[in-house]
Design an enzyme around this catalytic site. Structure first.
Site, short mmCIF file in Angstrom:
data_model
loop_
_atom_site.label_atom_id
_atom_site.label_comp_id
_atom_site.label_asym_id
_atom_site.label_seq_id
_atom_site.Cartn_x
_atom_site.Cartn_y
_atom_site.Cartn_z
N LYS A 206 0.94 -1.21 -0.09
CA LYS A 206 0.04 0.01 0.04
C LYS A 206 0.88 1.33 -0.02
CE LYS A 206 -4.05 0.13 2.53
NZ LYS A 206 -4.84 -0.18 3.42
N GLU A 212 10.18 -5.38 3.81
CA GLU A 212 10.35 -6.72 3.24
C GLU A 212 9.98 -6.74 1.88
OE1 GLU A 212 9.06 -7.03 7.59
OE2 GLU A 212 8.28 -5.79 5.92
N GLY A 267 -5.29 -4.24 5.04
CA GLY A 267 -4.77 -5.36 4.23
C GLY A 267 -5.08 -6.98 4.63
N ARG A 268 -5.70 -7.10 5.57
CA ARG A 268 -6.15 -8.28 5.88
C ARG A 268 -7.74 -8.53 5.47
NH1 ARG A 268 -5.20 -5.48 10.51
NH2 ARG A 268 -6.76 -4.98 11.89
N GLU A 353 -4.75 -10.27 14.42
CA GLU A 353 -4.41 -8.64 14.35
C GLU A 353 -5.44 -7.86 14.41
OE1 GLU A 353 -1.13 -7.54 11.33
OE2 GLU A 353 -2.92 -7.12 10.12
N HIS A 384 -2.96 -36.31 14.42
CA HIS A 384 -1.81 -36.79 14.72
C HIS A 384 -0.74 -36.13 15.32
CE1 HIS A 384 -2.98 -40.69 13.01
NE2 HIS A 384 -3.76 -40.05 11.99
N LYS A 512 8.86 -2.15 13.76
CA LYS A 512 9.00 -1.36 12.72
C LYS A 512 10.04 -0.12 13.01
CE LYS A 512 5.13 -2.67 9.76
NZ LYS A 512 4.14 -2.22 9.02
#
Length: 547
Positions: A206, A212, A267-268, A353, A384, A512
């Site tokens: 954005k 990253e 974002g999510r 979040e 398992h 950050k």
């Protein structure tokens, strides 16, 4: 505002929990042959079975009273009509507008957004057609065969999850890859499996400053320049999804290859926007519109259905019931579908979040829990690994089982076994096994009285562990859209009931802010003070890189 835990509706739930806690679901199922009918509902091709919960009708009535005391209906209206419900960032949360079908005009800061949404979708469709028709050519004139999505957080989890889930609906032979972490080995693994001449990279950020994502983008550009020593590489091999258009242009991406993302889309919650371009590239425009249609239908259900028949509201209230009245600090998401194995990571971000907060909407510290820990694994793998804790551990962990009916995998009884496995786990969590049942079973296997009497204690399973089953008749674009929207709204309802803001994430910012100082200490000539542990580890790290 009255303390949440002092509300009459909350206190009534607390008293009711004391009454109901000693009771066992096993007995209810024996006494109530219509329990499934009483505690289940269907919306289109999705069924919610919540009969295996530690609830009676009185429980639900009290939970609905609590929802009404929290002005939930007003908050739902505010969500859909563009009010600034993300008040700490002074913006609305209008991801629902991205899949709306009606033509009602919505404005944000005086700007009408419906046309912007439609224009962006048309631009996405044009890009998809150009790539599918092999008209989008790389720098050396070859058509695109590989799509690499470069993003992190919501710009990674959504496309990654959805493209894997809907692989059977692919309409082209494009190959999809995803890069998120800044760990160079991840990027290198992807670069080893693609051809530079036929690869298109989608850079989703954005701000177009995400460390990253931009680090990976620059490394990719350098790799391309090495592989393709020609001009105009960025123009042929990059698309950007960003709100910082000029920064993307400065990177070298052509303006016509830049798709917008807006501040009012978190974002999510962004898979419905241009962030979903990889999905549209895989399944085509028709199926992508079905994906949006499923979400829109769930939006309509959430907005219009009374609480008593409202899937997101019921799921949210059950979450409140266990987190706050049974002290359940975790919840398991268990999709019995390999195609949905990325859904758990997607929902981890969506819930934790959003609702991992410690102050209420007014900024005051709160004393009650907010988001539970969300974890899980696809079935049958989870049986398992962590299911032992679900069945016999001391922690109460409610679970959502997601089961699929008809799939392309319905051969050699694989799907039958998978479906039966999910049902058996839900039944075992509810029913459990008593000492007497364990003892009798051991005796039937020729154990001595003494051995059976001792070993039976180890085989007791308490049961009375709650779970929901979400049953999708098929895994389709439409049903996946509905499933994602269901959880979005569930999370929103939880936030409203707990009086927190689910649309900001200030907790991720501090790391950050601290990173540049630490990075400069690692790579720069001058060192800035930090804590002794960090400084010691920096020295150790640097000692390993002395030439």
């Amino acid at each position: 505002m009255t303390d949440l835990t002092k509300k009459p509706a909350w206190m009534a739930l607390k008293r009711h929990q004391i009454e109901i806690a000693p009771l066992h679901m096993r007995d209810w199922f024996l006494q109530e042959p219509d329990r499934f009918k009483q505690f289940s509902l269907q919306n289109d091709e999705m069924v919610l079975d919540y009969s295996r919960n530690r609830i009676q009708q009185k429980t639900l009535n009290l939970l609905f009273d609590f929802a009404r005391s929290s002005d939930l209906s007003e908050k739902i209206t505010a969500l859909f009509t563009g009010h600034s419900i993300n008040h700490t960032e002074k913006r609305p949360a209008l991801h629902t507008a991205l899949r709306a079908k009606d033509t009602a005009l919505l404005t944000v800061n005086g700007e009408e957004i419906t046309v912007k949404i439609q224009e962006t979708r048309a631009k996405m469709q044009a890009i998809v057609e150009k790539i599918h028709n092999k008209q989008w050519l790389g720098a050396t004139g070859k058509p695109i065969r590989h799509i690499v999505n470069v993003g992190i957080g919501g710009s990674h989890h959504g496309p990654y999850m959805a493209t894997h889930a809907l692989k059977e609906f692919a309409v082209s032979d494009l190959q999809f890859h995803f890069v998120s972490t800044v760990d160079h080995t991840h990027l290198q693994d992807v670069l080893e499996h693609i051809d530079a001449e036929t690869t298109l990279f989608i850079i989703s950020s954005k701000s177009f400053t995400t460390l990253e994502t931009l680090t990976n983008a620059h490394s990719i550009l350098n790799w391309l320049k090495h592989k393709l020593p020609c001009d105009g590489i960025a123009a042929h091999h990059f698309i950007a999804v960003t709100s910082a258009i000029e920064k993307a242009i400065n990177f070298g991406i052509q303006r016509e290859n830049i798709l917008p993302i807006w501040d009012w889309v978190g974002g999510r919650y962004s898979i419905w926007s241009a962030i979903g371009l990889p999905l549209m590239l895989m399944i085509g425009n028709k199926h992508f519109m079905e994906f949006l249609e499923g979400a829109y239908q769930m939006d309509s259900h959430f907005r219009d259905a009374p609480y008593e028949q409202n899937m997101p509201v019921i799921l949210a209230l059950l979450n409140i019931w266990y987190t706050h009245f049974f002290n359940a600090n975790a919840t398991a998401i268990i999709p019995y579908s390999h195609r949905l194995h990325r859904l758990v990571a997607y929902l981890q971000q969506a819930e934790m979040e959003s609702n991992g907060k410690s102050v209420n909407s007014s900024g005051h510290a709160i004393t009650y829990a907010t988001s539970p820990i969300v974890f899980g694994e696809e079935g049958c793998n989870g049986q398992h690994t962590y299911h032992q804790l679900l069945h016999q551990g001391k922690l109460l962990v409610p679970a959502d089982f997601i089961l699929i009916g008809n799939t392309n995998a319905h051969v050699n009884h694989h799907q039958d076994i998978l479906f039966a496995s999910g049902l058996s786990q839900a039944q075992a969590l509810m029913q459990g096994k008593t000492y007497q049942e364990a003892y009798a079973e051991l005796k039937s296997h020729d154990y001595s009285d003494e051995e059976a009497a001792t070993l039976a204690y180890h085989q007791v399973i308490p049961g009375n562990r709650p779970s929901n089953i979400l049953f999708l008749q098929r895994l389709t674009p439409k049903n996946l859209g509905a499933l994602i929207a269901l959880y979005e709204h569930k999370i929103f309802v939880q936030a409203v009931l707990l009086n927190i803001n689910p649309f900001d994430q200030w907790g991720v910012e501090l790391g950050k802010q601290l990173l540049p100082t630490i990075l400069n200490n690692l790579t720069g000539a001058q060192s800035q003070p930090t804590d002794c542990a960090t400084e010691s580890l920096i020295k150790l790290y640097k000692s390993l890189h002395v030439i």
